[in-house]
Write an enzyme that holds these catalytic residues in place. Structure first.
Site, PDB file in Angstrom:
ATOM      1  N   HIS A 217       0.856  -1.189   0.000  1.00 43.55           N
ATOM      2  CA  HIS A 217       0.000   0.000   0.000  1.00 43.55           C
ATOM      3  C   HIS A 217       0.890   1.236   0.000  1.00 43.55           C
ATOM      4  O   HIS A 217       2.084   1.144   0.324  1.00 43.55           O
ATOM      5  CB  HIS A 217      -0.890   0.044   1.252  1.00 43.55           C
ATOM      6  CG  HIS A 217      -2.032  -0.919   1.243  1.00 43.55           C
ATOM      7  ND1 HIS A 217      -1.867  -2.267   1.475  1.00 43.55           N
ATOM      8  CD2 HIS A 217      -3.358  -0.738   1.022  1.00 43.55           C
ATOM      9  CE1 HIS A 217      -3.041  -2.870   1.401  1.00 43.55           C
ATOM     10  NE2 HIS A 217      -3.972  -1.972   1.121  1.00 43.55           N
ATOM     11  N   LYS A 221       0.175   4.481   4.679  1.00 41.27           N
ATOM     12  CA  LYS A 221      -0.736   3.569   5.392  1.00 41.27           C
ATOM     13  C   LYS A 221      -0.053   3.062   6.661  1.00 41.27           C
ATOM     14  O   LYS A 221       1.034   2.482   6.605  1.00 41.27           O
ATOM     15  CB  LYS A 221      -1.136   2.396   4.502  1.00 41.27           C
ATOM     16  CG  LYS A 221      -2.093   1.423   5.202  1.00 41.27           C
ATOM     17  CD  LYS A 221      -2.742   0.465   4.230  1.00 41.27           C
ATOM     18  CE  LYS A 221      -3.575  -0.602   4.917  1.00 41.27           C
ATOM     19  NZ  LYS A 221      -4.735  -0.081   5.628  1.00 41.27           N
TER      20      LYS A 221
HETATM   21  N1  LIG Z   1     -12.847  -0.561   3.608  1.00 40.61           N
HETATM   22  C1  LIG Z   1     -12.233  -0.253   2.467  1.00 40.61           C
HETATM   23  O1  LIG Z   1     -12.622  -0.696   1.380  1.00 40.61           O
HETATM   24  C2  LIG Z   1     -11.063   0.674   2.498  1.00 40.61           C
HETATM   25  C3  LIG Z   1     -10.522   1.022   3.678  1.00 40.61           C
HETATM   26  N2  LIG Z   1      -9.544   1.959   3.746  1.00 40.61           N
HETATM   27  C4  LIG Z   1      -9.123   2.364   5.080  1.00 40.61           C
HETATM   28  O2  LIG Z   1      -9.645   3.655   5.337  1.00 40.61           O
HETATM   29  C5  LIG Z   1      -8.794   4.351   6.232  1.00 40.61           C
HETATM   30  C6  LIG Z   1      -8.485   5.726   5.670  1.00 40.61           C
HETATM   31  O3  LIG Z   1      -7.710   5.600   4.504  1.00 40.61           O
HETATM   32  P1  LIG Z   1      -7.195   6.869   3.666  1.00 40.61           P
HETATM   33  O4  LIG Z   1      -8.329   7.719   3.235  1.00 40.61           O
HETATM   34  O5  LIG Z   1      -6.271   6.323   2.651  1.00 40.61           O
HETATM   35  O6  LIG Z   1      -6.384   7.634   4.808  1.00 40.61           O
HETATM   36  P2  LIG Z   1      -5.871   9.152   4.844  1.00 40.61           P
HETATM   37  O7  LIG Z   1      -4.756   9.164   5.843  1.00 40.61           O
HETATM   38  O8  LIG Z   1      -5.627   9.661   3.485  1.00 40.61           O
HETATM   39  O9  LIG Z   1      -7.113   9.966   5.419  1.00 40.61           O
HETATM   40  C7  LIG Z   1      -7.541   9.857   6.730  1.00 40.61           C
HETATM   41  C8  LIG Z   1      -8.396  11.054   7.086  1.00 40.61           C
HETATM   42  O10 LIG Z   1      -8.896  10.846   8.384  1.00 40.61           O
HETATM   43  C9  LIG Z   1      -8.826  12.051   9.107  1.00 40.61           C
HETATM   44  N3  LIG Z   1      -8.705  11.726  10.520  1.00 40.61           N
HETATM   45  C10 LIG Z   1      -7.603  11.374  11.209  1.00 40.61           C
HETATM   46  N4  LIG Z   1      -7.929  11.144  12.490  1.00 40.61           N
HETATM   47  C11 LIG Z   1      -9.255  11.376  12.611  1.00 40.61           C
HETATM   48  C12 LIG Z   1     -10.174  11.321  13.669  1.00 40.61           C
HETATM   49  N5  LIG Z   1      -9.786  11.011  14.917  1.00 40.61           N
HETATM   50  N6  LIG Z   1     -11.480  11.588  13.423  1.00 40.61           N
HETATM   51  C13 LIG Z   1     -11.872  11.953  12.205  1.00 40.61           C
HETATM   52  N7  LIG Z   1     -11.037  12.041  11.139  1.00 40.61           N
HETATM   53  C14 LIG Z   1      -9.752  11.744  11.352  1.00 40.61           C
HETATM   54  C15 LIG Z   1      -7.633  12.791   8.560  1.00 40.61           C
HETATM   55  O11 LIG Z   1      -7.907  14.148   8.783  1.00 40.61           O
HETATM   56  P3  LIG Z   1      -6.812  15.270   9.060  1.00 40.61           P
HETATM   57  O12 LIG Z   1      -6.116  15.427   7.756  1.00 40.61           O
HETATM   58  O13 LIG Z   1      -7.628  16.412   9.468  1.00 40.61           O
HETATM   59  O14 LIG Z   1      -5.930  14.754  10.155  1.00 40.61           O
HETATM   60  C16 LIG Z   1      -7.692  12.396   7.086  1.00 40.61           C
HETATM   61  O15 LIG Z   1      -8.516  13.314   6.401  1.00 40.61           O
HETATM   62  C17 LIG Z   1      -7.590   3.418   6.454  1.00 40.61           C
HETATM   63  O16 LIG Z   1      -7.811   2.668   7.616  1.00 40.61           O
HETATM   64  C18 LIG Z   1      -7.639   2.490   5.244  1.00 40.61           C
HETATM   65  O17 LIG Z   1      -7.061   1.253   5.480  1.00 40.61           O
HETATM   66  C19 LIG Z   1      -9.045   2.550   2.624  1.00 40.61           C
HETATM   67  C20 LIG Z   1      -9.508   2.192   1.391  1.00 40.61           C
HETATM   68  C21 LIG Z   1     -10.558   1.204   1.233  1.00 40.61           C
HETATM   69  O1  LIG Z   2      -5.441   1.842   3.077  1.00 38.62           O
HETATM   70  C1  LIG Z   2      -5.839   1.468   1.960  1.00 38.62           C
HETATM   71  O2  LIG Z   2      -5.569   2.061   0.916  1.00 38.62           O
HETATM   72  C2  LIG Z   2      -6.680   0.268   1.912  1.00 38.62           C
HETATM   73  N1  LIG Z   2      -7.054  -0.258   3.025  1.00 38.62           N
HETATM   74  C3  LIG Z   2      -7.863  -1.409   3.175  1.00 38.62           C
HETATM   75  C4  LIG Z   2      -7.120  -2.493   3.909  1.00 38.62           C
HETATM   76  O3  LIG Z   2      -6.409  -2.172   4.872  1.00 38.62           O
HETATM   77  O4  LIG Z   2      -7.271  -3.669   3.570  1.00 38.62           O
HETATM   78  C5  LIG Z   2      -8.495  -1.852   1.891  1.00 38.62           C
HETATM   79  C6  LIG Z   2      -7.626  -1.675   0.699  1.00 38.62           C
HETATM   80  O5  LIG Z   2      -6.563  -2.569   0.803  1.00 38.62           O
HETATM   81  C7  LIG Z   2      -7.139  -0.241   0.607  1.00 38.62           C
END
Ligand SMILES: NC(=O)C1=CN([C@@H]2O[C@H](COP(=O)(O)OP(=O)(O)OC[C@H]3O[C@@H](n4cnc5c(N)ncnc54)[C@H](OP(=O)(O)O)[C@@H]3O)[C@@H](O)[C@H]2O)C=CC1
Ligand SMILES: O=C(O)C1=N[C@H](C(=O)O)C[C@H](O)C1
Length: 333
Positions: A217, A221
């Protein structure tokens, strides 16, 4: 207003002062115009009977993509979103060409601000149903879920990591509707289901095989892939050995990512997984792979989950906590 034709200059002045006394001569102030505009907008918001999405983690990599997928489905983005450190306003473009939505960010450690935002959101979005989508960070998962439970907010939890058992028990104890899944990609969810079925039908069929998992990733991450952990549990049922998720090989460095086949332009946003079952004598290997560049498939799956959840909540379904296999099985994707 001041008459010009017919009367004298002094008649005109007298008329102006008469109008002024009646409150008709002054143009409305900027403040009253803004107030009237806000009231009109709020009335229009309250008249919307569809789904409002509170997109927590809006500024993150998933946040804006999910917001766009939800707008494409005809949902609206709620005027407040919880953030990590971010504050101020974010403008969310409408992929259908409509007006952008202005969303106020409220840091999740501002407890009073978050309570106020939710109260205001419930008032302004009272004509429709509100679903929270959480794409934040592993360390926020449990506190955020407790917050949603406290406020009776239905939610889709896409964020991975945190204490998953505690997440489930808080959610189940709260009575809110939720979809919780580490992967929202339709075809990946289908693969999960296939491996789960295979493990049920042929447990131990790979008894003399060893499971190896590698996931790559973007370097930002922080946790091990939640998808890899979930699939590890299913694959392990096919082998004779328990599998420790600490054995998952995590690739986060550029060199390793490129060697694993990640295109350079997707280093900042990709999810490559390889699950390998190797026979102990080294003569046979099975590989299962899902290599995803970008986030579209997850964003669209999330919008499907929102629709599914709003439907369940609207019909008062008995079962309240779901995963993406439930959404897929019920034809929700
Ligand atoms: N289920 C699925 O299909 C998928 C899951 N994911 C998961 O989603 C999560 C986020 O991924 P991604 O978008 O890449 O991460 P990013 O780091 O790009 O974004 C995370 C966001 O969360 C905000 N944030 C951080 N802490 C808090 C908090 N306590 N409360 C509210 N907002 C908060 C940050 O805000 P700020 O900038 O203000 O700190 C930032 O905008 C990861 O756990 C990833 O593994 C990702 C893709 C697909
Ligand atoms: O952080 C990501 O990007 C993703 N997170 C999820 C995971 O932890 O499995 C899903 C996907 O892999 C993208």
């Amino acid at each position: 207003m001041m008459a010009t034709g017919g009367g004298s200059f002094f008649d005109g002045i007298a008329e102006f002062f008469e109008d002024l006394q009646k409150g008709m001569a002054m143009p409305p102030s900027a403040a009253s115009v803004a107030k009237a505009k806000k009231e009109k907008e709020e009335q229009e918001e309250m008249a919307f009977e569809g789904v409002w999405v509170m997109m927590n983690g809006l500024s993150g990599k998933m946040g804006l993509d999910v917001a766009a997928a939800c707008l494409r489905k005809g949902f609206r983005i709620a005027p407040y979103a919880m953030s990590g450190s971010g504050s101020g306003e974010v403008s969310v473009a409408d992929p259908k060409g409509g007006d952008p939505t202005t969303v106020t960010l409220v840091p999740s450690d501002d407890a009073e601000g978050c309570d106020k935002a939710v109260a205001e959101l419930k008032r302004r979005c009272s004509g429709g149903s509100v679903v929270v989508v959480d794409y934040t960070t592993p360390s926020a998962v449990n506190a955020n879920a407790e917050f949603y439970a406290k406020h009776g907010l239905n939610f889709v939890m896409g964020t991975t990591g945190g204490d998953r058992d505690a997440l489930m028990s808080v959610t189940e104890g709260s009575g809110v509707y939720a979809v919780i899944a580490p992967n929202m990609g339709k075809q990946i969810v289908a693969l999960q289901s296939a491996i789960d079925n295979m493990a049920r039908e042929f447990p131990g069929s790979f008894g003399d095989y060893k499971l190896e998992i590698t996931e790559s990733h973007q370097s930002a991450k922080v946790d091990t892939s939640g998808t890899a952990k979930a699939l590890a549990a299913d694959f392990a049922k096919l082998t004779a050995e328990d599998y420790d998720v600490k054995s998952i090989n995590k690739v986060r460095d550029t060199e390793g990512q490129l060697a694993f086949g990640v295109p350079e332009e997707h280093l900042a946003g990709h999810a490559f997984h390889t699950y390998s079952l190797k026979s102990n004598d080294g003569t046979v290997e099975f590989q299962f792979r899902h290599n995803v560049c970008g986030r579209l498939m997850y964003a669209e799956g999330t919008a499907d989950a929102v629709e599914f959840l709003a439907g369940k909540a609207g019909s008062g379904a008995d079962k309240r906590v779901y995963n993406m296999l439930d959404v897929l099985r019920e034809g929700g994707m």
